[in-house]
Design a protein around this motif. Structure first.
Motif, mmCIF file in Angstrom:
data_model
loop_
_atom_site.group_PDB
_atom_site.id
_atom_site.type_symbol
_atom_site.label_atom_id
_atom_site.label_comp_id
_atom_site.label_asym_id
_atom_site.label_seq_id
_atom_site.Cartn_x
_atom_site.Cartn_y
_atom_site.Cartn_z
ATOM 1 N N CYS A 90 1.544 -1.529 0.347
ATOM 2 C CA CYS A 90 -0.040 0.042 -0.059
ATOM 3 C C CYS A 90 0.996 1.240 0.151
ATOM 4 C CB CYS A 90 -0.461 0.069 1.292
ATOM 5 S SG CYS A 90 -2.075 1.476 0.925
ATOM 6 N N LYS A 91 -0.120 2.240 -0.618
ATOM 7 C CA LYS A 91 1.203 3.498 -0.657
ATOM 8 C C LYS A 91 -0.214 5.192 -1.054
ATOM 9 C CE LYS A 91 4.912 1.028 -3.166
ATOM 10 N NZ LYS A 91 6.356 2.104 -4.082
ATOM 11 N N ILE A 93 -0.518 8.788 -2.166
ATOM 12 C CA ILE A 93 0.373 9.449 -3.525
ATOM 13 C C ILE A 93 0.086 10.539 -3.103
ATOM 14 C CG2 ILE A 93 0.968 9.417 -6.417
ATOM 15 C CD1 ILE A 93 0.232 6.213 -6.158
ATOM 16 N N TRP A 133 0.024 9.201 -13.137
ATOM 17 C CA TRP A 133 0.677 8.584 -11.766
ATOM 18 C C TRP A 133 1.193 7.414 -11.907
ATOM 19 C CZ3 TRP A 133 0.783 12.530 -7.713
ATOM 20 C CH2 TRP A 133 -0.127 13.143 -7.556
ATOM 21 N N VAL A 135 1.614 3.953 -10.361
ATOM 22 C CA VAL A 135 0.929 3.206 -9.102
ATOM 23 C C VAL A 135 1.867 2.690 -8.235
ATOM 24 C CG1 VAL A 135 -0.871 1.581 -8.476
ATOM 25 C CG2 VAL A 135 -1.405 3.001 -10.309
ATOM 26 N N GLY A 138 4.465 4.845 -7.144
ATOM 27 C CA GLY A 138 3.518 6.028 -6.227
ATOM 28 C C GLY A 138 4.605 6.979 -6.274
ATOM 29 N N THR A 139 4.906 7.300 -8.000
ATOM 30 C CA THR A 139 5.205 8.115 -8.113
ATOM 31 C C THR A 139 4.623 9.237 -9.414
ATOM 32 O OG1 THR A 139 6.758 7.981 -9.548
ATOM 33 C CG2 THR A 139 7.462 7.367 -7.636
ATOM 34 N N ARG A 459 -4.772 6.342 -3.248
ATOM 35 C CA ARG A 459 -3.729 5.513 -2.039
ATOM 36 C C ARG A 459 -3.948 4.059 -2.845
ATOM 37 N NH1 ARG A 459 -2.085 5.476 2.914
ATOM 38 N NH2 ARG A 459 -2.920 7.225 3.502
ATOM 39 N N SER A 460 -3.071 3.190 -3.476
ATOM 40 C CA SER A 460 -2.529 2.535 -4.626
ATOM 41 C C SER A 460 -2.305 0.941 -3.674
ATOM 42 C CB SER A 460 -1.582 2.589 -5.341
ATOM 43 O OG SER A 460 -0.536 2.312 -4.769
#
Length: 474
Positions: A90-91, A93, A133, A135, A138-139, A459-460
């Motif tokens: 989970c990240k 972003i 983005w 995914v 996360g950038t 939120r990925s």
């Protein structure tokens, strides 16, 4: 000594085996190992298990069919288990300085396990920018220059690597998904009430509804006007394209005006002084609608009954018929049923397969067949559900309780059974108001988490595949 079966005889016998049996057979000896790894055996297993797994719709890359089967089986296993860190990462972003109003995947949704898989989404925000983005990483890939007004909607054409946005004043723009360069623009006279990306056999096009009740068909990527049709006078219009983009459903909510269906080819090839090919459905006070994804022209519509006291879901089949005057639309009612009086009017509606309807009412998710048989009802959320994403394998709901709920289809039963699996949690309730949107592809899930200070973050949840572990084959 008993005679041994030859290669082709073994191949015929092995064609009746399932994946785990083939893996066991490979351990017997060198010949069985060679036969059990035959390309055609694993290709047939893929086609039987995943109906969408056709050569024309997927990219194997350097993989074999066996490797593809093992990887995709493992992916489904991990998506059904949902163990943090072990099955997914989970990240959060961040980047937008305003609220995210819409998101869409730019990457194709096909399954790839050749090292080239990549999930990309595009978002629009009240901060007047569109951004892309990565995914998995996360950038942020790119951000547009500041636009004249807040952006309110985005659709994508993954095959063309294009994103199309519209702002609150009705300015439409096309962006290159790889670099964020602006490619074309078109201005509506008023704000847009709906935007639909259509991959039509005769070429991609964009359908746009504006607040004054007109439907525009524009070419992609040039945004040249193909047709302009009055649908509902001075009424915001909702649009919904059929799975094969041959039909478009147009409606205006809670109106005495019956919804309409248009044959999209007539919108692209409009003859002067002739209206597009369309039909008005014999219903009123329409609220929600969806298409059956496994049918080319099956439409389900929620509306009020004749005296306006109860909600009804009616299913229609559409087709065209040639007549002396031209082409006519034939609308055939397939089924109709009353929703329970105790049910809150649904605010979200999706179709699955050819027979199943998913409805969201408040915090409840309910499943019905098109004939009104209730299959299931779930109350896994503590607060109202805000968004729902459905595909052949999963259903994901987003809620103001700051969680996403993941459900998995059991396709071996008829009709398919939906199993509630696990929650994906967002951030802290101290900082966030909840999830407002959710989308997914074959490898990831992305939710929009609204913050209390008037901004949003992505939120990925990216699922990990260890290149086809045998342990995930059941």
């Amino acid at each position: 000594m008993e005679p041994k079966l030859g290669f082709h005889e073994l191949l015929h016998v092995f064609s009746f085996l399932e994946a785990r049996d083939l893996l066991c057979a490979a351990q017997v000896d060198k010949v069985w190992n060679e036969v059990s790894g035959t390309k055609e055996l694993w290709r047939q297993l893929c086609l039987r298990r995943w109906s969408s797994c056709k050569t024309s719709q997927m990219t194997l890359g350097t993989q074999t069919w066996k490797e593809y089967y093992l990887c995709r089986s493992e992916l489904e296993f991990r998506m059904e288990c949902g163990r943090p860190e072990k099955d997914f990462i989970c990240k959060a972003i961040a980047g937008h300085t305003g609220e995210i109003d819409e998101l869409a995947y730019i990457s194709t949704k096909e399954c790839r396990f050749d090292g080239q898989e990549k999930s990309m989404v595009c978002t629009v925000s009240s901060d007047s920018t569109v951004r892309a983005w990565d995914v998995q990483e996360g950038t942020e890939i790119w951000s547009s220059p500041l636009q004249p007004a807040a952006l309110v909607n985005v659709v994508t054409f993954p095959r063309l690597q294009l994103a199309i946005t519209v702002d609150e004043r009705g300015l439409i723009k096309v962006w290159g998904a790889e670099n964020g360069w602006e490619q074309a623009s078109f201005r509506l006279p008023t704000f847009s009430s709906a935007l639909q990306a259509c991959e039509h056999p005769e070429g991609p096009f964009l359908l746009v509804a504006c607040a004054e009740g007109f439907l525009y068909a524009l070419t992609v990527p040039q945004l040249q006007l193909r047709s302009r049709t009055r649908v509902f006078p001075s009424s915001p219009t909702s649009l919904l394209c059929s799975p094969d983009c041959q039909w478009v459903f147009a409606s205006t909510q809670n109106s005495d005006l019956g919804p309409k269906v248009f044959h999209t080819r007539s919108l692209l090839c409009l003859v002067e002084d002739e209206p597009p090919v369309s039909a008005t459905l014999p219903i009123w006070l329409t609220s929600r609608a969806c298409w059956a994804p496994d049918e080319t022209a099956r439409l389900m519509v929620t509306h009020r009954n004749d005296n306006g006291t109860q909600l009804v879901i009616t299913t229609y089949e559409l087709r065209t018929k040639q007549s002396r005057e031209g082409v006519d639309v034939v609308v055939q009612q397939m089924a109709s049923f009353l929703l329970p009086n105790s049910m809150i009017p649904p605010h979200l509606m999706k179709g699955h397969g050819s027979q199943v309807i998913l409805l969201v009412s408040g915090s409840e998710l309910a499943l019905f067949t098109i004939h009104g048989v209730q299959l299931a009802a779930f109350q896994d959320h503590q607060r109202p559900i805000t968004s729902m994403w459905v595909d052949q394998s999963r259903v994901i709901t987003a809620s103001f309780d700051l969680s996403l709920r993941v459900y998995v289809w059991n396709k071996e039963t008829k009709p398919p059974v939906l199993k509630s699996c696990y929650h994906l949690l967002g951030g802290s309730h101290r900082w966030a108001r909840g999830f407002t949107h959710v989308e997914g592809d074959s490898m990831s899930i992305v939710g929009v988490e609204a913050r209390n200070i008037g901004t949003s973050v992505l939120r990925s949840y990216c699922f990990q595949v260890q290149r086809g572990s045998d342990d995930c084959i059941s």
